[in-house]
Scaffold this active site. Structure first.
Site, PDB file in Angstrom:
ATOM      1  N   VAL B 149     -69.758  41.276  58.585  1.00  0.00           N
ATOM      2  CA  VAL B 149     -68.521  41.581  57.875  1.00  0.00           C
ATOM      3  C   VAL B 149     -68.149  40.372  57.024  1.00  0.00           C
ATOM      4  CG1 VAL B 149     -66.083  42.175  58.119  1.00  0.00           C
ATOM      5  CG2 VAL B 149     -67.751  43.036  59.773  1.00  0.00           C
ATOM      6  N   VAL B 151     -65.876  38.957  53.302  1.00  0.00           N
ATOM      7  CA  VAL B 151     -65.007  39.146  52.135  1.00  0.00           C
ATOM      8  C   VAL B 151     -65.016  37.843  51.348  1.00  0.00           C
ATOM      9  CG1 VAL B 151     -62.621  39.529  51.331  1.00  0.00           C
ATOM     10  CG2 VAL B 151     -63.507  40.839  53.268  1.00  0.00           C
ATOM     11  N   GLY B 157     -57.140  37.232  52.646  1.00  0.00           N
ATOM     12  CA  GLY B 157     -55.697  37.131  52.830  1.00  0.00           C
ATOM     13  C   GLY B 157     -54.908  38.246  52.171  1.00  0.00           C
ATOM     14  N   GLN B 158     -55.596  39.301  51.692  1.00  0.00           N
ATOM     15  CA  GLN B 158     -54.897  40.388  51.012  1.00  0.00           C
ATOM     16  C   GLN B 158     -55.000  41.704  51.770  1.00  0.00           C
ATOM     17  OE1 GLN B 158     -56.461  40.765  47.053  1.00  0.00           O
ATOM     18  NE2 GLN B 158     -56.510  38.548  46.731  1.00  0.00           N
ATOM     19  N   LEU B 160     -57.846  43.092  52.590  1.00  0.00           N
ATOM     20  CA  LEU B 160     -59.040  43.838  52.182  1.00  0.00           C
ATOM     21  C   LEU B 160     -60.039  43.966  53.326  1.00  0.00           C
ATOM     22  CD1 LEU B 160     -59.548  42.480  48.554  1.00  0.00           C
ATOM     23  CD2 LEU B 160     -58.779  44.758  49.236  1.00  0.00           C
ATOM     24  N   GLY B 161     -60.195  42.932  54.124  1.00  0.00           N
ATOM     25  CA  GLY B 161     -61.120  42.993  55.257  1.00  0.00           C
ATOM     26  C   GLY B 161     -60.677  44.052  56.232  1.00  0.00           C
ATOM     27  N   LYS B 162     -59.371  44.077  56.474  1.00  0.00           N
ATOM     28  CA  LYS B 162     -58.782  45.069  57.372  1.00  0.00           C
ATOM     29  C   LYS B 162     -59.070  46.475  56.843  1.00  0.00           C
ATOM     30  CE  LYS B 162     -54.140  45.946  59.204  1.00  0.00           C
ATOM     31  NZ  LYS B 162     -53.433  46.832  58.282  1.00  0.00           N
ATOM     32  N   ASP B 185     -66.727  36.605  66.870  1.00  0.00           N
ATOM     33  CA  ASP B 185     -66.481  35.189  67.138  1.00  0.00           C
ATOM     34  C   ASP B 185     -65.084  35.072  67.720  1.00  0.00           C
ATOM     35  OD1 ASP B 185     -68.080  33.534  64.280  1.00  0.00           O
ATOM     36  OD2 ASP B 185     -68.880  34.369  66.136  1.00  0.00           O
ATOM     37  N   TYR B 192     -59.817  41.909  65.084  1.00  0.00           N
ATOM     38  CA  TYR B 192     -60.393  43.202  65.460  1.00  0.00           C
ATOM     39  C   TYR B 192     -59.538  43.933  66.484  1.00  0.00           C
ATOM     40  CZ  TYR B 192     -64.406  42.041  62.692  1.00  0.00           C
ATOM     41  OH  TYR B 192     -65.214  41.725  61.634  1.00  0.00           O
TER      42      TYR B 192
END
Lengths: 184, 213
Positions: B149, B151, B157-158, B160-162, B185, B192
């Site tokens: 995963v 970004v 921090g926006q 987007l990963g979520k 990690d 997560y």
């Protein structure tokens, strides 16, 4: 920042450091020496298989049920096995039925996860589980897969540790998605 | 203001178009220029609705008129050189391109985020870059595991990963994959957890064979 650290673990390229070379040597030698030889097992009436050919899925499902897995649809099991990277199962010659099994899925180059490790309760305690695991790991290592993982129930951590598995290395946690726990 | 969502195939093949209005976001958008809005597909809360393979997740207009779209895709359209550049940006060790390509090919699902920028007044002049990726391996029936995963740091921090993980999980659930797992990690366990992942469920532990740690 949260996503800086990778989830998958692959060895850095370039010249291996001495520590990495020692690690690689240990890993390879651990993989190629089996605790119980093929001959020893075949003399006791067990045959190893590395493909799903001749594997009776209803019999396999029965072994799964015998160790307490939820009963799964045989056709779904077939689909899963057709999309599995490596399979190792033991046939008891007298009954022609599977008595031990393990499989691994993955991306074929970096990562593999081992699932469905089972030994028929009537055949536990004689080293079949260990034999299956050692051979499966050896096959994955030979394919060049450096990251081999699995999810272990708490009561069998002691089975996997002597095989070379470490729980939560460096604080890495196995996590599973749960619809119930979703906060959003 | 209406939001256009493209269903199926690539952005250039519009099979069907659905115009949707989100009154709250529109009200907020009209009040400010240059607002980045996260556009959810309609009824995103209902898991039964099929998630399109590709759609615009965010659209924002810069003061100079440039329009930037962040596009999610689960179609696995990844240029392996772009992926390597992205891995470099987040500081991951280099992996052979051929192995990267094989890993992508052998993955059950590859989800990406691309940024597409269009300058004001310049028709057909688009800049597209890969800014996020997540992939999952699977046996197509029971289990899927999420790997790699990432970004682009300048887009972190926006949320987007979520969004990337949420959409990947939703896509997997829609294909009836009941068990979705990953290894996190320690620093990202909370990330997560907030997305619905549980560490060590029922005491089940992730284990690694001869890890390098």
């Amino acid at each position: 920042m949260l996503l800086r650290c990778p989830i998958s673990f692959t060895p850095p390229l370039g010249k291996p450091t001495p520590a990495q070379q020692r690690h690689a040597a240990t890993a390879v030698s651990a993989a190629s020496v089996f605790s119980i030889s093929d001959e020893s097992l075949s003399s006791r009436g067990f045959t190893f298989h590395r493909t799903i050919e001749n594997l009776n899925l209803d019999s396999l499902n029965t072994v799964f049920a015998a160790v307490g897995f939820p009963r799964r649809d045989v056709e779904k099991i077939r689909v899963a096995l057709e999309h599995t990277d490596a399979v190792l199962w033991v046939e008891y010659d007298k009954t022609r039925k599977p008595v031990a099994f393990a499989r691994a899925t993955g991306d074929g180059v970096f990562n593999a996860i081992i699932w469905d490790v089972v030994v028929d309760p009537s055949f536990q305690g004689i080293g079949l589980g260990k034999a299956v695991m050692e051979r499966l790991i050896s096959e994955l290592v030979e394919k060049g897969i450096s990251n081999i993982a699995l999810y272990s129930e708490p009561r069998v951590l002691g089975f996997y540790r002597p095989l070379g598995f470490v729980a939560d290395p460096d604080g890495i946690r196995g996590m599973v998605y749960s619809r119930k726990s979703k906060k959003i | 203001m209406s939001i256009t969502i493209y269903f199926a195939g690539t952005r250039n093949q519009k099979i069907s178009r659905l115009k949707v209005r989100f009154w709250e976001s529109i009200r907020a958008g009209i009040l400010k220029n240059n607002t980045a809005q996260v556009i959810e597909p309609p009824s995103a809360a209902e898991e039964e609705d099929i998630l399109p393979e590709e759609f615009v997740m965010v659209e924002r207009t810069q003061p100079d008129g440039t329009v930037e779209q962040i596009i999610f895709s689960s179609g696995g359209n990844v240029d392996v050189y772009d992926l390597q550049d992205l891995c470099d940006k987040v500081g991951w060790p280099r992996r052979p391109l051929s192995k990267l390509a094989a890993a992508l090919r052998n993955s059950y699902m590859v989800a990406t985020l691309h940024s597409v920028s269009k300058s004001a007044g310049e028709e057909g002049n688009e800049q597209k870059k890969l800014i996020g990726m997540a992939r999952a391996t699977s046996d197509h029936a029971f289990n899927a595991t999420i790997w790699d995963v990432l970004v682009d740091p300048s887009y972190q921090g926006q949320g987007l990963g979520k969004a990337l993980i949420e959409k990947l999980v939703k896509s997997l659930l829609q294909r009836d994959i009941g068990n979705i797992s990953l290894f996190a990690d320690s620093q990202v366990v909370e990330f997560y957890r907030n997305l619905g992942f549980v560490p060590d469920p029922e005491g089940i532990k992730g284990m690694f064979w001869h890890p390098k740690y």
